[in-house]
Enzyme design. Structure first.
Site, PDB file in Angstrom:
ATOM      1  N   CYS A 170      -5.544   5.779  -3.246  1.00  0.00           N
ATOM      2  CA  CYS A 170      -4.791   4.529  -3.314  1.00  0.00           C
ATOM      3  C   CYS A 170      -3.459   4.839  -3.967  1.00  0.00           C
ATOM      4  CB  CYS A 170      -5.556   3.483  -4.112  1.00  0.00           C
ATOM      5  SG  CYS A 170      -4.643   1.929  -4.348  1.00  0.00           S
TER       6      CYS A 170
ATOM      7  N   CYS B 279       0.861  -1.183   0.000  1.00  0.00           N
ATOM      8  CA  CYS B 279       0.000   0.000   0.000  1.00  0.00           C
ATOM      9  C   CYS B 279       0.894   1.229   0.000  1.00  0.00           C
ATOM     10  CB  CYS B 279      -0.908   0.018   1.227  1.00  0.00           C
ATOM     11  SG  CYS B 279      -1.915   1.521   1.343  1.00  0.00           S
TER      12      CYS B 279
ATOM     13  N   GLY C  29      -2.638   2.490  -6.786  1.00  0.00           N
ATOM     14  CA  GLY C  29      -3.590   2.801  -7.852  1.00  0.00           C
ATOM     15  C   GLY C  29      -3.225   4.065  -8.605  1.00  0.00           C
TER      16      GLY C  29
ATOM     17  N   GLU D  93     -10.972  -0.354  -4.120  1.00  0.00           N
ATOM     18  CA  GLU D  93      -9.882  -1.183  -3.621  1.00  0.00           C
ATOM     19  C   GLU D  93     -10.378  -2.576  -3.285  1.00  0.00           C
ATOM     20  OE1 GLU D  93      -6.521  -0.132  -1.270  1.00  0.00           O
ATOM     21  OE2 GLU D  93      -7.263   1.915  -1.046  1.00  0.00           O
TER      22      GLU D  93
ATOM     23  N   HIS E 112      -3.865  -3.854 -10.523  1.00  0.00           N
ATOM     24  CA  HIS E 112      -4.781  -2.751 -10.811  1.00  0.00           C
ATOM     25  C   HIS E 112      -5.270  -2.844 -12.247  1.00  0.00           C
ATOM     26  CE1 HIS E 112      -4.193  -0.342  -7.142  1.00  0.00           C
ATOM     27  NE2 HIS E 112      -3.000  -0.889  -7.145  1.00  0.00           N
TER      28      HIS E 112
END
Length: 269
Positions: free
Chosen positions: A210, A76, A213, A201, A154
């Site tokens: 994100c 993350c 992302g 997510e 993603h």
């Protein structure tokens, strides 16, 4: 009933509960993530992040991250920036370059200080990964997207209708082409070159931001000729600056990290 200290932090609105496992053990992080992340009955967050000491000499600390549904994520970006701020401002390190071991490899955090405060963090997110067999899954309303892995998978769809992220995310997160699930981004390049992006997510639903992302969106925009290698990604909770460098093919993400509050919480029964 045993209670342990926690810290709530957010990066561009992407909020997590942080526990320092160097001092406090969380025996069942899956159950803890589900209970504590509940926004009505718990602290409320997008998930749980555990900070620990690295078992490898090449890294300084570790990060494990569990989504609000208890599933464990590989990485993350927003949480990694928050960890950098946490470690430095809580006196756990005096380094301004920190090696963080994640499930998707070792990430380098570069802390940007002002008067001893971490104002922003740049994370070397390493190289993007493309998988052609999942690059052309079509959504019902928006056509084909671009698959980019930044440690987390993603799927980026460029569309004018970015506010349809909930419907599209629900439909595609568990598409057969993504056997382990996938994060879904709806993105629109604005006239000023910024990219407006909304995120579904995997394991958490719609989130304010994100980091991985944002990186995936910037890479997808660059490889499709919509932008150059530097992008500002505007998400619900704020903006992130992304650079996909030609020199090493790495993606660098820069953005804020903020404390929200500290507290104590009971361990799950």
């Amino acid at each position: 009933m045993k209670k342990i200290p926690f810290t709530k932090m957010h990066g561009a609105g992407n909020d997590y509960i942080y526990v320092n496992t160097m001092f406090h053990e969380v025996p069942d992080p899956v159950k803890a993530a589900i209970e504590w992340s509940d926004r009505h009955k718990g602290v409320g967050s997008d998930g749980l992040v555990l900070i620990g000491v690295s078992p490898l000499p090449e890294a300084d600390f570790t990060m494990r991250i569990f989504n609000a549904d208890g599933s464990e994520a590989m990485m993350c970006g927003n949480a990694s920036r928050c960890i950098g701020k946490y470690l430095y401002e809580r006196g756990l390190t005096d380094k301004t370059e920190i090696k963080l071991l994640t499930r998707s490899g070792i990430k380098t955090l570069c802390l940007h200080l002002e008067d001893g405060i971490v104002r922003s963090v740049t994370v070397d997110m390493l190289e993007p990964i493309f998988e052609n067999d999942t690059q052309y899954v079509a959504s019902k309303d928006h056509g084909k997207g671009i698959f980019v892995s930044m440690g987390n998978p993603h799927y980026v769809i460029f569309t004018e209708d970015v506010d349809e992220v909930t419907e599209t995310g629900k439909a595609l997160e568990r598409h057969p082409a993504f056997p382990q699930g996938c994060n879904i981004e709806l993105a629109r390049v604005e006239n000023n070159g910024e990219i407006r992006t909304r995120v579904w997510e995997r394991g958490s639903g719609v989130t304010m931001a994100c980091g991985t992302g944002a990186c995936a969106t910037a890479v997808a925009a660059a490889i499709t000729g919509r932008t150059g290698r530097k992008s500002q990604i505007m998400m619900d909770g704020g903006s992130l600056d992304i650079e996909w460098r030609e020199s090493d093919n790495h993606v660098y993400m820069t953005g804020p990290a903020d404390f929200v509050f500290d507290g104590e919480i009971a361990m799950p029964q």
